[in-house]
Design a protein around this motif. Structure first.
Motif, short mmCIF file in Angstrom:
data_model
loop_
_atom_site.label_atom_id
_atom_site.label_comp_id
_atom_site.label_asym_id
_atom_site.label_seq_id
_atom_site.Cartn_x
_atom_site.Cartn_y
_atom_site.Cartn_z
N THR A 1 -35.89 4.53 -32.69
CA THR A 1 -37.36 4.32 -31.67
C THR A 1 -38.56 4.99 -32.31
OG1 THR A 1 -35.49 4.26 -29.98
CG2 THR A 1 -37.85 4.37 -29.45
N VAL A 2 -38.47 6.24 -32.56
CA VAL A 2 -39.32 6.87 -33.23
C VAL A 2 -39.98 6.35 -34.33
CG1 VAL A 2 -40.38 9.26 -34.23
CG2 VAL A 2 -38.66 9.06 -32.23
N ALA A 3 -38.98 5.76 -35.54
CA ALA A 3 -39.58 5.17 -36.67
C ALA A 3 -40.39 3.94 -36.35
CB ALA A 3 -38.42 5.11 -37.65
N VAL B 1 -42.12 3.29 -33.84
CA VAL B 1 -43.43 3.49 -33.37
C VAL B 1 -44.24 3.57 -34.30
CG1 VAL B 1 -44.88 5.24 -32.10
CG2 VAL B 1 -42.56 4.36 -31.02
N VAL B 2 -43.82 4.72 -35.20
CA VAL B 2 -44.66 4.93 -36.32
C VAL B 2 -44.94 3.97 -37.32
CG1 VAL B 2 -44.88 6.91 -38.19
CG2 VAL B 2 -43.91 7.51 -36.01
N THR B 3 -43.98 3.25 -37.77
CA THR B 3 -44.24 2.27 -38.75
C THR B 3 -45.11 1.25 -38.20
OG1 THR B 3 -42.11 1.34 -38.13
CG2 THR B 3 -42.20 2.57 -40.10
N TRP B 4 -45.01 0.96 -36.67
CA TRP B 4 -45.87 0.01 -36.43
C TRP B 4 -47.12 0.24 -36.40
CZ3 TRP B 4 -49.74 -1.26 -32.73
CH2 TRP B 4 -49.93 -2.65 -32.42
N PHE B 5 -47.53 1.52 -36.25
CA PHE B 5 -48.74 1.93 -36.76
C PHE B 5 -49.55 1.94 -37.97
CE2 PHE B 5 -48.42 4.09 -32.27
CZ PHE B 5 -49.56 3.45 -31.53
N ILE B 6 -48.32 2.39 -38.75
CA ILE B 6 -48.66 2.43 -40.27
C ILE B 6 -48.92 0.93 -40.87
CG2 ILE B 6 -47.63 2.76 -42.60
CD1 ILE B 6 -48.34 5.38 -41.57
N GLN B 7 -48.07 0.00 -40.34
CA GLN B 7 -48.44 -1.23 -40.72
C GLN B 7 -49.87 -2.20 -40.25
OE1 GLN B 7 -46.63 -3.42 -42.59
NE2 GLN B 7 -47.53 -5.35 -42.16
N TYR B 8 -50.00 -1.85 -38.78
CA TYR B 8 -51.23 -2.59 -38.39
C TYR B 8 -52.46 -1.60 -38.43
CZ TYR B 8 -48.03 -5.92 -36.74
OH TYR B 8 -47.27 -7.29 -36.74
N LEU B 9 -52.41 -0.38 -38.80
CA LEU B 9 -53.64 0.45 -38.90
C LEU B 9 -54.08 0.95 -40.23
CD1 LEU B 9 -53.37 2.84 -35.56
CD2 LEU B 9 -54.60 0.61 -35.90
N VAL C 1 -38.23 12.26 -40.08
CA VAL C 1 -36.80 12.75 -39.73
C VAL C 1 -36.85 14.32 -39.88
CG1 VAL C 1 -34.47 12.56 -40.03
CG2 VAL C 1 -35.90 10.31 -39.68
N GLN C 2 -37.49 14.47 -41.10
CA GLN C 2 -37.49 15.80 -41.50
C GLN C 2 -37.91 16.68 -40.65
OE1 GLN C 2 -35.57 16.31 -44.61
NE2 GLN C 2 -35.34 18.26 -43.69
N LEU C 3 -39.05 16.16 -40.05
CA LEU C 3 -40.08 17.13 -39.27
C LEU C 3 -39.29 17.11 -37.95
CD1 LEU C 3 -43.09 18.39 -38.88
CD2 LEU C 3 -43.59 15.79 -37.83
N VAL C 4 -38.66 16.25 -37.40
CA VAL C 4 -38.09 16.02 -36.19
C VAL C 4 -36.97 17.23 -36.22
CG1 VAL C 4 -36.44 14.81 -34.71
CG2 VAL C 4 -38.55 13.70 -35.53
N GLU C 5 -36.15 17.15 -37.35
CA GLU C 5 -35.00 18.18 -37.50
C GLU C 5 -35.42 19.43 -37.57
OE1 GLU C 5 -33.00 17.83 -41.23
OE2 GLU C 5 -31.57 19.28 -40.71
N ALA D 1 -36.20 -1.61 -31.34
CA ALA D 1 -35.49 -0.59 -31.91
C ALA D 1 -34.44 0.20 -31.14
CB ALA D 1 -36.69 0.26 -32.33
N LEU D 2 -34.98 0.14 -29.79
CA LEU D 2 -34.18 0.52 -28.75
C LEU D 2 -32.85 0.06 -28.73
CD1 LEU D 2 -34.16 3.19 -26.75
CD2 LEU D 2 -34.93 1.39 -24.93
N GLY D 3 -32.94 -1.13 -28.76
CA GLY D 3 -31.95 -2.25 -28.38
C GLY D 3 -30.81 -2.24 -29.88
N ALA D 4 -31.50 -1.98 -30.95
CA ALA D 4 -30.86 -2.03 -32.28
C ALA D 4 -29.95 -0.71 -32.27
CB ALA D 4 -31.79 -1.96 -33.32
N GLY D 5 -30.67 0.45 -31.69
CA GLY D 5 -29.90 1.82 -31.91
C GLY D 5 -28.80 1.60 -30.77
N LEU D 6 -29.04 0.93 -29.50
CA LEU D 6 -27.81 0.77 -28.68
C LEU D 6 -26.85 0.17 -29.14
CD1 LEU D 6 -29.89 0.27 -25.20
CD2 LEU D 6 -28.36 2.30 -25.85
#
Lengths: 282, 193
Positions: free
Chosen positions: B50-52, B54-62, B85-89, B137-142
């Motif tokens: 889910t977090v990834a 969000v971030v990759t969507w912004f990277i792609q479009y911005l 992920v490293q940061l979150v860890e 992403a949420l669905g994929a994770g579930l």
């Protein structure tokens, strides 16, 4: 080209700076002694110390909330190393090994019914208290063998668990896995054991097992110090285990065994060597 | 709203990442010996996906599209996801030792998991909106968690079964995984897409 290099480089730079700041800001201080203790532990994560895993034990030892001699797989060697790291005096516990107190395999002990269920002693025990007529004997389905993290238990072809005295580290996982409490912990240097776990009277034992203790008290009469008979079952008093060997030949059902003469029938393990007891050798 | 629900159901069941798309097979086989650890891994994957996304969507479009460098998508996404992920860890380790104990050890395992990267790339390919890609992403994770937990449950039972000698270990695990995938193919008629 330039945009590509700058963008990827930029993302990388931002990530690197963010991680660098985070590493400083969110640094968790770990006691270096904790890492050192973890190094000398065997890393089996067996839980014999009562804490979850070797890391948990290392933490507890360094914080002083738990004794330093509880790691049975590591033995005296790791206790000494831990003591050295922490600057405390080593108090080693007497090494213990697990013993299966039963010799009644499928040939020698009578079955109560034919069991065809799951290959698991705990499942079998739930059906009319197990498929063996003896209420205390080894069920032979190998739950302890699977529980052992060190591969120290074998099942004989006739369905009897035998624990190698050389491979056993004393972690007591098998003791917990056995539904009939037939495995007990005994000092490593005690080689003589009464291999029976039935508290039934002699007449009843004779009916269902050729090699069970019938509580005839002959061992107690031969070596009074070394044996006690409780609830129709003889038990070796391990403080006087050296005298226990005298009664082996006298036992009418041959349920007393000296492990230095070999493991119970059917085992593939070679006879173990007698360990040298540090106290008695000195 | 219906559209979002369809995306969710489709990601969980019909196009299950593990059993229908064959993504993330490595943790699926590696960390599925016990239901407990499978669940821990699943939770970590849901979170990271889910977090990834969000971030990759912004990277792609911005970032990528305005500079016209969409062809660098894969490397940019891996870079961002791994450092994220490293940061979150690190943050979890400091702020919540309990959560770190249960989740933390799985996080490094999934930094560059293909299922995580797959979610990011697929939601761009399908030109999902921001909300859609988060739901996807949420669905994929579930779906990943569902497959992991089901499979771990099966393997726990298999441990107690008299499996023929030749099939023991990885062989029977792979056969079981195949059968589970077969079962999930049954969802194919549920949602179109």
């Amino acid at each position: 080209m330039l945009a590509a290099v700058l963008t990827i480089g930029g993302i990388g730079l931002v990530a690197a700076v963010a991680l660098g700041i985070a590493a400083k800001k969110f640094a968790v201080e770990v006691d270096p002694r904790e890492l050192a203790v973890l190094e000398v532990l065997p890393g089996a994560n067996c839980g014999a110390c009562g804490l979850p895993g070797c890391a948990g034990y290392a933490k507890g030892v360094v914080e002083g909330t738990i004794a330093a001699n509880l790691c049975t797989p590591g033995g005296a060697e790791s206790v000494e190393q831990i003591a050295h790291i922490l600057g405390i005096e080593a108090v080693t516990a007497d090494p213990k090994v697990a013993v299966v107190l039963c010799q009644g395999d499928n040939q020698k002990a009578t079955a109560k019914y034919r069991y065809l269920g799951l290959d698991d002693c705990n499942a079998a025990q739930k059906i009319a208290d197990g498929p063996k007529a003896c209420p205390g004997g080894c069920l032979g389905l190998g739950s302890c063998e699977r529980a052992c993290p060190f591969g120290a238990i074998e099942m004989t072809p006739e369905g009897l668990a035998v624990i190698s005295r050389e491979k056993c580290t004393g972690c007591e996982k098998c003791v917990a896995a056995c539904p009939r409490q037939v495995i007990s912990m005994a000092p490593l240097d005690a080689m003589t054991h009464v291999l029976c776990n039935s508290h039934d009277k002699g007449a009843a034992v004779r009916k269902y097992c050729q090699i069970g203790c019938i509580a005839c008290h002959i061992c107690k009469k031969t070596a009074p110090e070394a044996y006690k008979v409780e609830n129709f079952l003889a038990i070796v008093e391990y403080e006087h285990h050296l005298e226990a060997a005298a009664a082996i030949g006298k036992c009418p059902t041959k349920c007393i065994r000296d492990f230095s003469t070999g493991y119970p029938q059917g085992s593939s393990y070679p006879a173990p060597s007698v360990p040298v007891n540090r106290d008695s050798a000195a | 709203m219906v559209e979002l629900l369809l995306i969710l159901i489709s990601a969980v069941f019909v196009n299950n990442f593990v059993l229908a798309r064959f993504l993330g097979i490595c943790p699926f086989l590696g960390v599925s010996k016990k239901v407990e650890t499978a669940l821990g891994m699943g939770m970590a994957v849901i979170f990271v996906m889910t977090v990834a996304s969000v971030v990759t969507w912004f990277i792609q479009y911005l970032v990528l599209i305005p500079f016209g460098i969409e062809y660098l998508q894969t490397i940019a996404f891996i870079l961002v996801i791994a450092s994220l992920v490293q940061l979150v860890e690190m943050v979890i380790q400091k702020t919540s030792p309990v959560l770190y104990q249960s989740l933390g050890i799985f996080l490094p395992l999934i930094t560059t998991n293909c299922a995580v990267l797959g979610v990011a790339v697929l939601s761009i390919q399908k030109s999902y909106s921001f909300l859609e890609s988060v739901v996807f992403a949420l669905g994929a994770g579930l779906g990943f968690t569902l497959a992991m937990v089901l499979f771990a449950g099966l393997r726990e039972r298999l441990d107690l079964c008299p499996v023929p000698k030749a099939f023991r270990g990885t062989a029977i695990a792979l056969i079981t995984a195949g059968l589970l995938s077969l079962a999930f193919m049954g969802f194919a008629g549920l949602v179109k897409g």
